[in-house]
Design a protein around this motif. Structure first.
Motif, PDB file in Angstrom:
ATOM      1  N   ALA A  77       0.851  -1.256   0.067  1.00  0.00           N
ATOM      2  CA  ALA A  77      -0.013   0.074   0.038  1.00  0.00           C
ATOM      3  C   ALA A  77       0.800   1.220  -0.111  1.00  0.00           C
ATOM      4  O   ALA A  77       0.323   2.491  -0.404  1.00  0.00           O
ATOM      5  CB  ALA A  77      -1.035  -0.185   1.206  1.00  0.00           C
ATOM      6  N   VAL A  78       2.210   1.279   0.153  1.00  0.00           N
ATOM      7  CA  VAL A  78       2.808   2.210   0.690  1.00  0.00           C
ATOM      8  C   VAL A  78       3.291   2.788  -0.735  1.00  0.00           C
ATOM      9  O   VAL A  78       3.594   3.958  -1.088  1.00  0.00           O
ATOM     10  CB  VAL A  78       4.400   1.980   1.225  1.00  0.00           C
ATOM     11  N   THR A  79       3.383   2.033  -1.897  1.00  0.00           N
ATOM     12  CA  THR A  79       3.529   2.448  -3.339  1.00  0.00           C
ATOM     13  C   THR A  79       2.754   2.357  -4.248  1.00  0.00           C
ATOM     14  O   THR A  79       2.895   2.824  -5.460  1.00  0.00           O
ATOM     15  CB  THR A  79       4.898   1.519  -3.731  1.00  0.00           C
ATOM     16  N   ASP A  80       1.746   1.901  -3.686  1.00  0.00           N
ATOM     17  CA  ASP A  80       0.250   1.592  -4.659  1.00  0.00           C
ATOM     18  C   ASP A  80      -0.893   2.539  -4.344  1.00  0.00           C
ATOM     19  O   ASP A  80      -1.638   2.099  -3.370  1.00  0.00           O
ATOM     20  CB  ASP A  80      -0.075   0.262  -4.976  1.00  0.00           C
ATOM     21  N   GLU A 120      -5.574   3.516  -0.885  1.00  0.00           N
ATOM     22  CA  GLU A 120      -6.736   4.187  -0.576  1.00  0.00           C
ATOM     23  C   GLU A 120      -7.964   3.116  -0.192  1.00  0.00           C
ATOM     24  O   GLU A 120      -8.577   3.707   0.534  1.00  0.00           O
ATOM     25  CB  GLU A 120      -7.306   4.812  -2.118  1.00  0.00           C
ATOM     26  N   ALA A 121      -7.682   1.726  -0.768  1.00  0.00           N
ATOM     27  CA  ALA A 121      -8.692   0.862  -0.289  1.00  0.00           C
ATOM     28  C   ALA A 121      -8.397   0.269   1.264  1.00  0.00           C
ATOM     29  O   ALA A 121      -9.593   0.440   2.055  1.00  0.00           O
ATOM     30  CB  ALA A 121      -8.368  -0.316  -0.966  1.00  0.00           C
ATOM     31  N   VAL A 122      -7.121   0.158   1.642  1.00  0.00           N
ATOM     32  CA  VAL A 122      -6.771  -0.038   3.320  1.00  0.00           C
ATOM     33  C   VAL A 122      -7.010   1.180   3.903  1.00  0.00           C
ATOM     34  O   VAL A 122      -7.720   0.837   5.055  1.00  0.00           O
ATOM     35  CB  VAL A 122      -5.327  -0.171   3.140  1.00  0.00           C
TER      36      VAL A 122
END
Length: 276
Positions: free
Chosen positions: A231-234, A239-241
């Motif tokens: 999630a850090v790079t995507d 946004e979902a997390v």
């Protein structure tokens, strides 16, 4: 073919986020060698059907069924840490959460004792946050007698909140993560309610796999943890997390779900084994 479900915080307004979370986790699972990872989540009306399936790859359950109906039938994969008031990352029994005991905004109750004779709404009789937490909260006040005039089973925390807001019930215990998520996606509904008290804390809702996959639980847990690191790079995954308020996943060895049984035993010791 294996199956997966993430039913605990899958509100209709957040299904896009749950699906995106699963896509990220599924990719990591396939990379870890789980070629049979399903493309989509199983959303059966009764999540117990997936928890019972020996082909279950990943799901999330409540601590109460984990220690009761499904005791010895599921293997722990990880413990979630959520960004929600009422959640704590550290305790003697791992990451915790609690329940928001709520009443209507204009109701006069100021203490739990004021709830005597009122109507309670619960999501399920097999729920720690919706039933057992409320039972534990009022057990010292019930003195072995009935405390509520009625207990209405609604089928979901969001339904319990709506039952109180609409006047079909007077009080409910709402999982604090659900309470926070409802505030995000249904603020008008939450504005009709008022937090009266917090329940005692319990171990966070665990990620699990089938007992038949006990030997693979660590690999599954690592895939879940690695997916959240993505999630850090995507941005889309991040946004979902964030929408699901999921911060991290702790390893299962930090958990002590015996606390669920202790909370129940404490209510029973006070002569209040059944919420009533």
């Amino acid at each position: 073919m294996s199956l997966a479900s993430l039913p605990m915080y899958d509100l209709p307004e957040l299904r896009w986020a749950t699906d995106r979370l699963w896509q990220g986790v599924a990719g990591r699972l396939r990379a870890a060698g789980f070629a049979e990872t399903p493309a989509a989540l199983d959303r059966r009306a009764d999540p117990a059907e997936t928890w019972s399936d020996p082909d279950l790859l990943l799901s999330q359950t409540c601590g109460y069924p984990l220690t009761h109906a499904f005791a010895g039938r599921l293997s722990l994969v990880g413990l979630p840490l959520y960004d929600a008031l009422g959640c704590e990352p550290e305790s003697d029994f791992g990451p915790t959460y609690c329940s928001a005991i709520v009443v209507r905004a204009d109701d006069p109750a100021t203490t739990l004792a004021d709830l005597q004779g009122w109507r309670a709404a619960i999501n399920d009789w097999q729920s720690q946050s919706g039933m057992s937490a409320l039972r534990a909260a009022v057990a010292p006040l019930a003195k072995g007698e009935s405390f509520f005039s009625q207990v209405l089973e609604t089928g979901a925390h969001a339904h319990s909140a709506a039952a109180v807001a609409e006047g079909r019930a007077d009080v409910a215990a709402i999982d604090c993560v659900t309470w926070a998520l409802l505030g995000d996606v249904r603020p008008q509904a939450v504005e009709r309610l008022r937090l009266l008290a917090w329940s005692t804390a319990a171990p966070a809702l665990p990620f699990v796999t089938s007992r038949a996959r006990a030997g693979e639980a660590k690999r599954i847990g690592s895939a879940l943890t690695d997916a959240l690191a993505d999630a850090v790079t995507d941005p889309a995954f991040s946004e979902a997390v964030a929408a699901l308020r999921l911060r991290a996943v702790a390893p299962p060895e930090r958990a002590d779900y015996g606390r669920i049984l202790e909370i129940e035993a404490e209510a029973e010791a006070q002569g209040y084994p059944v919420l009533r």
